[in-house]
Motif scaffolding. Structure first.
Motif, PDB file in Angstrom:
ATOM      1  N   ASP A   1       0.839  -1.200   0.000  1.00  0.00           N
ATOM      2  CA  ASP A   1       0.000   0.000   0.000  1.00  0.00           C
ATOM      3  C   ASP A   1       0.875   1.251   0.000  1.00  0.00           C
ATOM      4  O   ASP A   1       2.112   1.167  -0.033  1.00  0.00           O
ATOM      5  CB  ASP A   1      -1.031  -0.026   1.138  1.00  0.00           C
TER       6      ASP A   1
ATOM      7  N   MET B   1       1.621   3.489   2.189  1.00  0.00           N
ATOM      8  CA  MET B   1       2.559   3.648   3.312  1.00  0.00           C
ATOM      9  C   MET B   1       3.757   2.724   3.149  1.00  0.00           C
ATOM     10  O   MET B   1       4.875   3.071   3.491  1.00  0.00           O
ATOM     11  CB  MET B   1       1.854   3.311   4.621  1.00  0.00           C
ATOM     12  N   GLN B   2       3.469   1.544   2.648  1.00  0.00           N
ATOM     13  CA  GLN B   2       4.561   0.591   2.449  1.00  0.00           C
ATOM     14  C   GLN B   2       5.443   1.002   1.273  1.00  0.00           C
ATOM     15  O   GLN B   2       6.642   0.714   1.265  1.00  0.00           O
ATOM     16  CB  GLN B   2       3.961  -0.811   2.254  1.00  0.00           C
TER      17      GLN B   2
ATOM     18  N   GLN C   1       7.809   3.408   2.761  1.00  0.00           N
ATOM     19  CA  GLN C   1       8.865   2.657   3.464  1.00  0.00           C
ATOM     20  C   GLN C   1       9.861   2.054   2.470  1.00  0.00           C
ATOM     21  O   GLN C   1      11.065   2.028   2.719  1.00  0.00           O
ATOM     22  CB  GLN C   1       8.244   1.521   4.291  1.00  0.00           C
ATOM     23  N   THR C   2       9.307   1.597   1.344  1.00  0.00           N
ATOM     24  CA  THR C   2      10.166   0.972   0.322  1.00  0.00           C
ATOM     25  C   THR C   2      11.181   1.975  -0.237  1.00  0.00           C
ATOM     26  O   THR C   2      12.374   1.679  -0.326  1.00  0.00           O
ATOM     27  CB  THR C   2       9.285   0.409  -0.816  1.00  0.00           C
TER      28      THR C   2
ATOM     29  N   ARG D   1      -3.558   9.354  10.822  1.00  0.00           N
ATOM     30  CA  ARG D   1      -3.146   8.791   9.529  1.00  0.00           C
ATOM     31  C   ARG D   1      -1.932   9.551   8.976  1.00  0.00           C
ATOM     32  O   ARG D   1      -1.030   8.960   8.405  1.00  0.00           O
ATOM     33  CB  ARG D   1      -4.314   8.851   8.540  1.00  0.00           C
TER      34      ARG D   1
ATOM     35  N   ALA E   1       0.245  11.023  10.851  1.00  0.00           N
ATOM     36  CA  ALA E   1       1.359  10.591  11.711  1.00  0.00           C
ATOM     37  C   ALA E   1       1.936   9.270  11.210  1.00  0.00           C
ATOM     38  O   ALA E   1       3.149   9.056  11.201  1.00  0.00           O
ATOM     39  CB  ALA E   1       0.866  10.431  13.147  1.00  0.00           C
ATOM     40  N   LYS E   2       1.043   8.424  10.746  1.00  0.00           N
ATOM     41  CA  LYS E   2       1.462   7.112  10.252  1.00  0.00           C
ATOM     42  C   LYS E   2       2.290   7.268   8.972  1.00  0.00           C
ATOM     43  O   LYS E   2       3.297   6.585   8.784  1.00  0.00           O
ATOM     44  CB  LYS E   2       0.190   6.301   9.972  1.00  0.00           C
TER      45      LYS E   2
ATOM     46  N   ALA F   1       6.114   6.336   8.336  1.00  0.00           N
ATOM     47  CA  ALA F   1       6.510   5.474   7.219  1.00  0.00           C
ATOM     48  C   ALA F   1       7.597   6.114   6.363  1.00  0.00           C
ATOM     49  O   ALA F   1       8.196   5.452   5.520  1.00  0.00           O
ATOM     50  CB  ALA F   1       5.286   5.141   6.368  1.00  0.00           C
TER      51      ALA F   1
END
Lengths: 222, 311
Positions: B130, B132-133, B136-137, B178, B180-181, B185
């Protein structure tokens, strides 16, 4: 349970229109519960086929059987002695049953009589909805018991997306936003802080992506 | 935020404390690059960087990466938008490297509209990871020089990484969490959904400041000038996650049709002026959909011109 729905009769007729002897085979499990492939539906489909052939002036023999399950050797064996009498079987079990029968009776044509849809629940009489995609790695413990893989149109592990509106999914006002449901339940459980835990990137190898899956339990094997 | 992590011009402008201005170009439904370069030409002196949308509204278009390269070849600063709807993690990482090979230094990580809105509603979607991921990627690829699988990247990408935020989608109570998330990330800048409900946006910003998020991420307020009352109504009723208050519709409807475009631009300029005063708003993202020629006017009237020079 596995939820299925009836195929249009025209499609089934197209499969079997040239046959002389046909067995309509139901299943007493999931498809009975979702009223798509149980004994009652076997009777309805067999009657519809008989009427079709009668109108065509054809003398076609159509028999009915409803097995306890079509996904088990034991019950499929019950028709071994009669299977050779038929030019075709229309199985109205789920796709699992159709395939297992085809595997077992290799030289008999087996046609599907239902469209297998998903694993789901009976929300109310006549309404079934999806709850699980069998991804092989359950995350319900992290998502307040609501599955975003099966219930979010985008399978988001960190939702909701920006399209969520009044608790509904962007694809339709009739579809609840899975992440709204997750957040509502996290709140109910006093765990709303858990929302901010980033879900790890999912390992889809236990899902369809990893190829056909098998579960082996050595302890229960014979 | 003073230490620069990438060669991005957008990052430099934000780090220097200037109000940044970005805009976007939607690629054409064909292979003529002029559709991109012509739009970029119209706005180039008035913006710091140009977002290129990635098959927006799930309609198949010239790809975002190729469009970014055209922008880059013009000597401008592209922001590669990337949605996770159409590509799995192999393709996403591969495209990130492709962009990095052309020294594209900005990226916006999005989930993407569902394909049912576009020209291939019967298509399979991917959503392997998704948004967020994806953040991170990219951060892992940049900061650790590693692929998701753990292998080392030779010449890692140097991308300033952003995400979108919609302060107006439901449920409102998780809109700040959200954000913050997304910051957790790895988001370094945020471009918001189009803002028409300024009160609600300011309430969201208050929540953002209460958690100190405005000091961790640069928030660019998203704006789309409206051409007509019809467009305002369409956005209110048909575009998911959009909040267009009745007063705005009333104001647009209250002027004759031929004056409505001007009214839409005025509303947008007034929004810029008001939002400039909001603590934590570090710039503007002007999404003038097929109305790129108005971007210079908006930037100038909004008091955001000339653009600062950095190197």
């Amino acid at each position: 349970m596995i939820v299925a729905e009836r195929k249009p009769i025209e499609e089934i007729i197209d499969y079997v229109k040239d046959k002389q002897t046909i067995l309509v085979a139901g299943c007493n499990e999931c498809v009975t519960v979702c009223e798509a492939g149980g004994k009652k539906e076997v009777g309805v489909l067999a009657s519809a086929l008989r009427m079709y052939f009668m109108n065509q002036g054809k003398d076609v023999k159509i028999d009915e059987v409803t097995l306890e399950r079509q996904c088990d050797h034991e019950y499929l064996e019950e028709i071994r002695n009669v299977i050779d009498k038929y030019d075709a079987v229309v199985s109205i079990a789920c796709g699992v049953g159709v395939q297992f029968m085809a595997e077992k009776y290799f030289s008999t044509p087996v046609y599907p009589g239902v469209n297998t849809c998903f694993m789901g629940v009976t929300e109310e009489r006549g309404v079934w909805s999806e709850r699980c995609q069998g991804c092989g790695q359950c995350i319900l413990g992290r998502t307040a018991g609501i599955c975003p893989i099966s219930r979010c149109a985008k399978r988001l592990l960190n939702g909701p997306c920006g399209g969520s509106s009044k608790g509904k999914c962007e694809i339709s006002k009739d579809v609840p936003c899975a992440w709204q449901l997750i957040i509502d339940r996290l709140k109910e459980l006093g765990r709303l802080d858990d929302y901010e835990i980033l879900a790890p990137i999912k390992d889809w190898s236990t899902d369809r992506a990893g190829g056909p899956r098998t579960v082996v339990r050595e302890d229960v094997r014979l | 935020m003073a230490t620069l992590k990438t060669p991005s011009k957008l990052e430099k402008i934000l780090a220097a404390g200037h109000l940044a201005v970005t805009s976007e170009c939607g690629p054409p439904r064909g292979s003529d690059p002029e559709a991109i370069t012509r739009k970029a030409e119209m706005i180039k002196d008035h913006v710091d960087a140009i977002n290129i949308t990635d098959n927006q509204t799930s309609v198949t278009r010239l790809c975002s990466l190729a469009s970014c390269i055209h922008i880059k070849l013009m000597g401008l600063e592209p922001i590669l938008q990337m949605v996770v709807r159409d590509r799995n993690r192999i393709a996403l990482q591969s495209d990130i490297l492709g962009a990095a090979s052309f020294d594209i230094f900005n990226m916006l990580c999005l989930s993407g509209d569902h394909q049912s809105f576009g020209d291939c509603p019967a298509g399979q979607n991917v959503f392997d990871i998704d948004s967020m991921q994806l953040l991170q990627t990219v951060r892992r690829m940049r900061d650790e020089g590693k692929f998701l699988g753990g292998d080392e990247i030779k010449r890692p990408p140097r991308m300033f990484v952003g995400a979108a935020a919609n302060p107006f989608a439901d449920p409102f109570e998780i809109r700040v969490p959200r954000l913050a998330k997304k910051v957790a990330a790895g988001a370094e800048f945020i471009q918001t959904q189009c803002i028409y409900n300024l009160d609600k946006f300011e309430k969201w910003m208050q929540g953002v400041r209460d958690r100190g998020l405005h000091e961790k991420v640069h928030i660019l307020a998203g704006l789309t000038p409206m051409k007509s009352a019809g467009m305002a109504k369409y956005m209110k009723n048909r575009v998911p996650g959009m909040d267009v208050p009745d007063e705005v519709i009333k104001r647009m409807s209250g002027v004759p049709k031929e004056q409505q475009p001007q009214e839409g631009l005025d509303i947008c300029v007034e929004a810029i002026q008001r939002l400039k005063e909001v603590e934590g708003v570090h710039g503007f993202h002007i999404m003038a959909i097929e109305w790129e020629d108005k971007v210079p006017e908006l930037v100038e009237r909004g008091g955001l011109y000339p653009r600062p020079q950095v190197d």
